[in-house]
Scaffold this motif. Sequence first.
Motif, mmCIF file in Angstrom:
data_model
loop_
_atom_site.group_PDB
_atom_site.id
_atom_site.type_symbol
_atom_site.label_atom_id
_atom_site.label_comp_id
_atom_site.label_asym_id
_atom_site.label_seq_id
_atom_site.Cartn_x
_atom_site.Cartn_y
_atom_site.Cartn_z
ATOM 1 N N ILE A 134 -11.421 3.221 7.334
ATOM 2 C CA ILE A 134 -10.901 2.274 8.467
ATOM 3 C C ILE A 134 -11.151 2.332 9.541
ATOM 4 N N ARG A 135 -10.758 3.803 9.814
ATOM 5 C CA ARG A 135 -10.056 4.475 11.028
ATOM 6 C C ARG A 135 -11.187 4.442 11.804
ATOM 7 N N PRO A 186 -4.048 14.717 -7.486
ATOM 8 C CA PRO A 186 -5.115 14.454 -5.818
ATOM 9 C C PRO A 186 -6.696 14.046 -5.422
ATOM 10 N N LEU A 236 1.137 4.477 -2.993
ATOM 11 C CA LEU A 236 1.023 5.628 -2.698
ATOM 12 C C LEU A 236 2.449 6.909 -3.551
ATOM 13 N N CYS A 250 -4.152 1.222 7.717
ATOM 14 C CA CYS A 250 -5.461 0.768 8.119
ATOM 15 C C CYS A 250 -5.803 0.135 6.963
ATOM 16 N N HIS A 251 -5.241 0.410 5.926
ATOM 17 C CA HIS A 251 -5.641 -0.587 4.389
ATOM 18 C C HIS A 251 -5.047 -2.088 4.673
ATOM 19 N N LEU A 294 -5.204 10.842 -4.591
ATOM 20 C CA LEU A 294 -4.574 10.727 -3.168
ATOM 21 C C LEU A 294 -5.585 11.461 -1.925
ATOM 22 N N LYS A 295 -7.086 11.716 -2.582
ATOM 23 C CA LYS A 295 -8.215 11.863 -1.815
ATOM 24 C C LYS A 295 -8.537 10.486 -1.608
ATOM 25 N N ARG A 318 -7.069 -5.499 4.589
ATOM 26 C CA ARG A 318 -6.816 -6.490 3.788
ATOM 27 C C ARG A 318 -6.582 -8.229 4.167
ATOM 28 N N ALA A 340 -5.081 8.773 11.659
ATOM 29 C CA ALA A 340 -5.601 8.495 10.015
ATOM 30 C C ALA A 340 -7.454 8.534 10.002
ATOM 31 N N TRP A 355 -7.424 7.571 -1.458
ATOM 32 C CA TRP A 355 -6.612 6.701 -0.767
ATOM 33 C C TRP A 355 -6.601 7.051 0.939
ATOM 34 N N LEU A 356 -6.695 8.255 0.592
ATOM 35 C CA LEU A 356 -6.668 8.945 2.380
ATOM 36 C C LEU A 356 -8.265 8.702 2.782
ATOM 37 N N ASP A 357 -8.774 8.833 2.009
ATOM 38 C CA ASP A 357 -10.003 8.552 2.899
ATOM 39 C C ASP A 357 -10.505 6.986 2.818
ATOM 40 N N GLU A 358 -10.401 5.836 2.382
ATOM 41 C CA GLU A 358 -10.592 4.861 2.679
ATOM 42 C C GLU A 358 -9.665 4.419 4.212
ATOM 43 N N GLY A 359 -8.552 4.614 4.173
ATOM 44 C CA GLY A 359 -7.861 4.785 5.000
ATOM 45 C C GLY A 359 -8.853 5.283 7.087
ATOM 46 N N ASN A 360 -9.260 6.327 6.503
ATOM 47 C CA ASN A 360 -10.081 7.156 7.192
ATOM 48 C C ASN A 360 -11.309 6.253 7.340
ATOM 49 N N THR A 396 -5.194 16.169 2.006
ATOM 50 C CA THR A 396 -4.342 15.782 0.632
ATOM 51 C C THR A 396 -4.210 16.903 0.072
ATOM 52 N N LEU A 455 1.514 9.762 -5.517
ATOM 53 C CA LEU A 455 2.482 10.844 -5.539
ATOM 54 C C LEU A 455 3.055 11.203 -6.317
ATOM 55 N N ALA A 502 -2.762 5.474 7.618
ATOM 56 C CA ALA A 502 -3.902 5.702 7.116
ATOM 57 C C ALA A 502 -3.373 4.112 5.838
ATOM 58 N N THR A 549 0.910 -1.120 0.020
ATOM 59 C CA THR A 549 -0.091 0.341 0.292
ATOM 60 C C THR A 549 1.278 1.146 -0.157
ATOM 61 N N LEU A 550 1.643 0.632 0.601
ATOM 62 C CA LEU A 550 2.624 2.373 0.603
ATOM 63 C C LEU A 550 3.407 2.086 -0.640
#
Lengths: 296, 296
Positions: free
Chosen positions: A283-284, A270, A261, B202-203, A273-274, B207, B229, A276-281, B237, A265, B199, A257-258
């Motif tokens: 989950i958290r 953008p 990312l 979380c990803h 990127l958003k 999995r 996250a 990817w961040l939203d998915e983490g958000n 972003t 990047l 983030a 996943t890194l």
Amino acid sequence: MSDRPFKKITICGIGLMGGSLGLALQTRNLAESVCGYGRNTDRLSRALEAGVVSEVTTDLSRAARKADLIVVCLPVGLIPETASQLAQFAPKEAVLTDLGSTKAELIAKIESELGEGDPAFVGSHPMCGSEKSGFETANAELYEGATCVVTPTLTTPQHALRKVSDLWKGVGGKVLYLDPQMHDRLAARTSHLPRVAAAALCHALDREMDAENRDRMVATGFLGATRTAAGDGDLWTQILSTNREYVLDALGDFQGTLHALRGILTDGDPKRLKDWLDEGNTIRRRFDNAQDRGGE
Amino acid sequence: MSDRPFKKITICGIGLMGGSLGLALQTRNLAESVCGYGRNTDRLSRALEAGVVSEVTTDLSRAARKADLIVVCLPVGLIPETASQLAQFAPKEAVLTDLGSTKAELIAKIESELGEGDPAFVGSHPMCGSEKSGFETANAELYEGATCVVTPTLTTPQHALRKVSDLWKGVGGKVLYLDPQMHDRLAARTSHLPRVAAAALCHALDREMDAENRDRMVATGFLGATRTAAGDGDLWTQILSTNREYVLDALGDFQGTLHALRGILTDGDPKRLKDWLDEGNTIRRRFDNAQDRGGE
């Protein structure tokens, strides 16, 4: 004599986890006696004085004798040998459990050592604690609301499973039954991967050469993300070494996943990127109401 | 009329950061008036009612008028345009600053817009805050003890630098002067990398297919490591997009150390694993006494 659910519970190793268990058992009147076993007489007397346990001993046979439940709260590497020794001295009806952060390798070892007439062993892993150590940091509420994993195998007797479950329910935990392998697979992602990521963030910080300004810039974000990196290196070497395969699996997904990312990047999109961040958000935020026990 | 160091301070954007600044300024009697600018009248009246600011307006020109200091507490992407607009209405002697998490790109944009007769702009970045948002989470002590980075450039007038430094010292911060580029380079490691690592954890968690048990196993370690996250995806972003190169550098070092760890785990050498963990431990322990502000 009393209607407490346990007569004598022995706790081997009076640190944060064992000490908190001792306090919880006494606060909730769950045992007639809570015996603390350790090797350092000075620390044992201080734990006794602090009321963490109700009796102490440096004699393993005395610790095991007459116990109906023995809880081994030692580093993963010491658990199998100590459990086998305790089993020699414990009553046949006694039950042994542990608090080790990995389960499969350790339980296989212990079960291979224990014979027909020996007390039964059932693995446990309460999902609480912190990077702190020592009974001085113990608190009676540590297990309250925590998921306490119990890992029976095909040979686990029902009475033993019941006793260990009663222990965790008694101190306020929520019991989750898992196969030892499944425990290790899940713990790799929920606990072991975050621990190594924390260490890796520290390593990456130190690759920056402007040491003074770099360290002055460290604040909330970094401190929270790396708190577990302050945990004992020896202890964690044992944990990671006994869960190598699953940790490598989890690490692989993390690296994947890194890598994704890095692509996002580099492309500079953008929108991706958003996402990817939203998915983490998302989950958290599933854990928004989860209690962050012990760590603070 | 009064000996308070500032007459009118305008805060644009009354969230956690702006709201906490308003509270701190009033608690410490640093300004005769603290004017809150925003677009949502309902939220503005509630902020006024909560005592976060002493007056409110949705009119940008009114917000800027007679202000001797204007603090733009908006997402990175909105700062340059808003600062330029405010500069049109502010007195010539006024000073503008912001709280953006990245500095170089944003400051270059603003300085290119401002002319000779315009008020001066100096960038700021207080190293505090949390994943929470809204003035309801504000507190007057947020800046107390926090490193407050101030990023002058070759064109920054002395009086402006002094005013902005006085602001941060006034609310309890420790001022650190950094070149905007250097700020961004360091922030990539101390703040942006931990945010993307959170983030990515979380990803990686998701999995794992056994969703129910997986989520029940989440506890302290994961929660602490991933707290950031939960921070807003849009905001982040903008932050990451305006600091791409340095974030990619930091990410590269992070990926490098994870690759090294993979090698160590694959080889199964406990001595090297312990060394790797111990090094992270030593780095993290440098911050043992650091306050973890805001995040909890």
